[in-house]
Scaffold this motif. Structure first.
Motif, PDB file in Angstrom:
ATOM      1  N   ASN A  67      -1.813 -35.055 -46.809  1.00 52.67           N
ATOM      2  CA  ASN A  67      -2.147 -34.035 -47.455  1.00 52.67           C
ATOM      3  C   ASN A  67      -3.062 -34.530 -48.480  1.00 52.67           C
ATOM      4  O   ASN A  67      -3.463 -35.862 -48.520  1.00 52.67           O
ATOM      5  CB  ASN A  67      -1.341 -32.880 -48.055  1.00 52.67           C
ATOM      6  CG  ASN A  67      -0.295 -33.537 -49.115  1.00 52.67           C
ATOM      7  OD1 ASN A  67      -0.644 -34.293 -49.887  1.00 52.67           O
ATOM      8  ND2 ASN A  67       0.957 -33.318 -48.776  1.00 52.67           N
ATOM      9  N   PHE A  68      -3.749 -33.863 -49.440  1.00 49.20           N
ATOM     10  CA  PHE A  68      -5.007 -34.077 -50.318  1.00 49.20           C
ATOM     11  C   PHE A  68      -3.984 -34.319 -51.645  1.00 49.20           C
ATOM     12  O   PHE A  68      -4.848 -34.703 -52.625  1.00 49.20           O
ATOM     13  CB  PHE A  68      -5.907 -33.315 -50.611  1.00 49.20           C
ATOM     14  CG  PHE A  68      -6.903 -33.072 -49.442  1.00 49.20           C
ATOM     15  CD1 PHE A  68      -7.406 -34.344 -49.129  1.00 49.20           C
ATOM     16  CD2 PHE A  68      -7.267 -32.050 -48.733  1.00 49.20           C
ATOM     17  CE1 PHE A  68      -8.313 -34.439 -47.643  1.00 49.20           C
ATOM     18  CE2 PHE A  68      -8.210 -31.996 -47.880  1.00 49.20           C
ATOM     19  CZ  PHE A  68      -8.883 -33.142 -47.179  1.00 49.20           C
ATOM     20  N   ASP A  69      -2.803 -33.949 -51.950  1.00 49.07           N
ATOM     21  CA  ASP A  69      -2.333 -33.927 -53.260  1.00 49.07           C
ATOM     22  C   ASP A  69      -2.502 -35.492 -53.859  1.00 49.07           C
ATOM     23  O   ASP A  69      -3.027 -35.518 -55.036  1.00 49.07           O
ATOM     24  CB  ASP A  69      -0.887 -33.540 -53.160  1.00 49.07           C
ATOM     25  CG  ASP A  69      -0.798 -32.018 -52.710  1.00 49.07           C
ATOM     26  OD1 ASP A  69      -1.983 -31.332 -52.935  1.00 49.07           O
ATOM     27  OD2 ASP A  69       0.321 -31.749 -51.968  1.00 49.07           O
ATOM     28  N   GLU A  70      -1.916 -36.494 -53.371  1.00 46.04           N
ATOM     29  CA  GLU A  70      -2.010 -37.641 -53.819  1.00 46.04           C
ATOM     30  C   GLU A  70      -3.292 -38.315 -54.086  1.00 46.04           C
ATOM     31  O   GLU A  70      -3.486 -39.125 -54.860  1.00 46.04           O
ATOM     32  CB  GLU A  70      -1.004 -38.897 -53.248  1.00 46.04           C
ATOM     33  CG  GLU A  70       0.570 -38.365 -53.436  1.00 46.04           C
ATOM     34  CD  GLU A  70       1.286 -39.400 -52.507  1.00 46.04           C
ATOM     35  OE1 GLU A  70       0.846 -40.641 -52.083  1.00 46.04           O
ATOM     36  OE2 GLU A  70       2.582 -39.305 -52.264  1.00 46.04           O
ATOM     37  N   ILE A  71      -4.033 -38.011 -53.006  1.00 43.35           N
ATOM     38  CA  ILE A  71      -5.555 -38.539 -53.037  1.00 43.35           C
ATOM     39  C   ILE A  71      -6.281 -37.847 -54.159  1.00 43.35           C
ATOM     40  O   ILE A  71      -6.938 -38.513 -54.933  1.00 43.35           O
ATOM     41  CB  ILE A  71      -6.019 -38.116 -51.443  1.00 43.35           C
ATOM     42  CG1 ILE A  71      -5.535 -38.602 -50.493  1.00 43.35           C
ATOM     43  CG2 ILE A  71      -7.822 -38.370 -51.792  1.00 43.35           C
ATOM     44  CD1 ILE A  71      -5.983 -38.152 -49.225  1.00 43.35           C
ATOM     45  N   MET A  72      -5.962 -36.613 -54.293  1.00 41.72           N
ATOM     46  CA  MET A  72      -6.728 -36.100 -55.427  1.00 41.72           C
ATOM     47  C   MET A  72      -6.126 -36.451 -57.008  1.00 41.72           C
ATOM     48  O   MET A  72      -6.867 -36.583 -57.819  1.00 41.72           O
ATOM     49  CB  MET A  72      -6.329 -34.439 -55.719  1.00 41.72           C
ATOM     50  CG  MET A  72      -7.344 -33.807 -54.320  1.00 41.72           C
ATOM     51  SD  MET A  72      -9.030 -34.050 -54.267  1.00 41.72           S
ATOM     52  CE  MET A  72      -9.495 -33.486 -56.002  1.00 41.72           C
ATOM     53  N   GLU A  73      -4.935 -37.066 -56.963  1.00 44.80           N
ATOM     54  CA  GLU A  73      -4.328 -37.111 -58.130  1.00 44.80           C
ATOM     55  C   GLU A  73      -5.153 -38.786 -58.590  1.00 44.80           C
ATOM     56  O   GLU A  73      -5.370 -39.334 -59.472  1.00 44.80           O
ATOM     57  CB  GLU A  73      -2.802 -37.641 -57.985  1.00 44.80           C
ATOM     58  CG  GLU A  73      -2.168 -36.450 -58.120  1.00 44.80           C
ATOM     59  CD  GLU A  73      -0.582 -36.691 -57.905  1.00 44.80           C
ATOM     60  OE1 GLU A  73      -0.104 -37.722 -57.780  1.00 44.80           O
ATOM     61  OE2 GLU A  73       0.175 -35.673 -57.589  1.00 44.80           O
TER      62      GLU A  73
END
Length: 90
Positions: A67-73
């Protein structure tokens, strides 16, 4: 930033990197509206500037359950730590 079990380092976000991100499709005034383009541009920058390759890598990441969660962090942290953005706020 970790995608498909590979670590990618986001380069320092200086003026030249910001220009390159814009060329790769990131729009910081619309970052919250163009999340996909922003993520692809950051990964492309970390991969040496190939947006098509970055898009395929993201697609594979999502297909395998990522998903994008860690990438966005990671992107948000890079922006917060950027001397360029700190100078703009001053």
């Amino acid at each position: 930033m970790k995608i498909n079990d590979r670590e990618y380092h986001i380069p320092e976000l200086n003026f030249n990197a910001m220009c390159e991100l814009e060329d790769l499709g990131a729009s910081f005034s619309e970052m919250d509206k163009k999340v996909l383009s922003t993520v692809r541009a950051f990964l492309a920058l970390a991969m040496g500037g190939d947006a098509d390759k970055a898009g395929k890598e993201i697609e594979a990441h999502l297909a395998s359950g990522g998903n994008f969660d860690e990438i966005m962090e990671d992107i948000n942290r890079a922006v917060e730590e950027s001397g360029f953005f700190r100078a703009l706020k001053a």
